[in-house]
Design a protein around this motif. Sequence first.
Motif, PDB file in Angstrom:
ATOM      1  N   TYR A  28       0.801  -1.230   0.000  1.00 22.61           N
ATOM      2  CA  TYR A  28       0.000   0.000   0.000  1.00 22.61           C
ATOM      3  C   TYR A  28       0.834   1.280   0.000  1.00 22.61           C
ATOM      4  CZ  TYR A  28      -3.100  -3.735   1.448  1.00 22.61           C
ATOM      5  OH  TYR A  28      -3.786  -4.927   1.516  1.00 22.61           O
ATOM      6  N   ALA A  69      -4.388  -7.756  -2.039  1.00 24.51           N
ATOM      7  CA  ALA A  69      -4.419  -6.609  -2.958  1.00 24.51           C
ATOM      8  C   ALA A  69      -5.617  -6.696  -3.891  1.00 24.51           C
ATOM      9  CB  ALA A  69      -3.122  -6.566  -3.765  1.00 24.51           C
ATOM     10  N   ALA A  79      -1.388  -2.531  -4.566  1.00 24.59           N
ATOM     11  CA  ALA A  79      -2.806  -2.212  -4.731  1.00 24.59           C
ATOM     12  C   ALA A  79      -3.006  -1.046  -5.693  1.00 24.59           C
ATOM     13  CB  ALA A  79      -3.438  -1.894  -3.376  1.00 24.59           C
TER      14      ALA A  79
END
Length: 445
Positions: A147, A163, A222
Amino acid sequence: MSDYFEYVKKLFKSSEEKRDPPLKGIKVIELTHYIFGPTVGRVLAQFGAEVIKIEPPGEGDRFRLGAVWMRMHKKSSLHFLAINANKYFMTLDMRSPKAREILSKLIEKADVFVENLRAGLLDELGLGYLHVSRVNPRIIYVSCSGYGQYGPLSRAPSFDVSAQGVIGLAMKSGWPDVDEFYKLPDYFGDYFPAMVAVAAVLAALYHREKSGRGQYIDISQAESLFRFFYDITYLSLTGEEIGKTGNMDPLAITSGIFGTKDGKFVAVAIMDEEQLSAISKVIGVDLVNTYKSRFRSKECMNELNELISKWVSSKTLDEVLAHAKTYGFPASPVLTDLEVYKDPWRWERGSVIEFNDRIYGKVHIPGVPIHMSATPAKTKWLARPVGYHNKLILKKWLGYSDEEIAKLEKEGVIGYWDQHPGMCPPDTWSLDNDPVFRGEKDEYE
């Protein structure tokens, strides 16, 4: 046109006018584990970069145990062997000041540093961008994480499935009327962000070539995945979620996967009126004029899919593919792993290759996905046991003598593999007869 295809084939197949790989001379240090970070190094190594993977002595990267159902090949995970091909394997016990000193010397000579450990961990060890860039201001430092290096989720661990969940991919995979959710298989959430990271590294190297300055690259698993979804834009404009679409493409006139008369499956995608007109001829209905006023509506797509499904179910797979080729609409067989493996064109194009490794023998692995006519990438060797290249790197990069290396071994600064499958060499390998292990010869010599 046949001359064009012959020309292109010769361009890529000919051994003439091949030059050095495009990243020859680029040196990369990676402190990575599992898939995301190591894939960045693998791609750079395939294109000629000299990549050193630093691991802790003993067990090394924990993904060495990542064999499918724990089925090893000659005591090694075939997955790990392929993901870490073309790399040099060195161990350093980072608790030792001497180990950190050696790493610092390697960093001084490096162009790129790649890590995918927990955000902030390397900074705690004195190996964050702040510290490394002081040692080597020209370094391209790449942090791969779930992240990002800052923000509310920066400290959270992440793997492929998490993710895919966070970006909404799992929520939209499946059928609209079925309350089940699926992740895409085979680590899409790792491989795709890794390719984004490679693109960033190449851009940063190009910028450094012009400016002389290195920089820090923060790649989030992500975020990389999310950037390729248009759902948010659609939601902001319409107030509606796209939701699950099954095998349909909501941007097409119609598409789907359909069962054939002989128990197989075929994927059909009708993207424009010309393709719809083509399939109309085999179905026997003027689909263009019948549905033109309602193209790309959900109702229209469902009705067209029912017609195509009914027609496909009356034909064998070969008959459908023959009609597609004759009339000009996109249709492809839905293949099993075995069918993919035996598919001749994948071998012809190098999608699957038989690679004969010096230590692990013949294995069939995915080839390099990009074809370059003058500077082709290639697999040169598979991954090696923990600490296999210690002596080679210390001699070649840093000029250490055999006596100095022996002292580092005795002090535990460097080390080798545990006798556990995944870390150790195969039983057929002879330590005494391997000049690369002794640091007397490089892998490519």
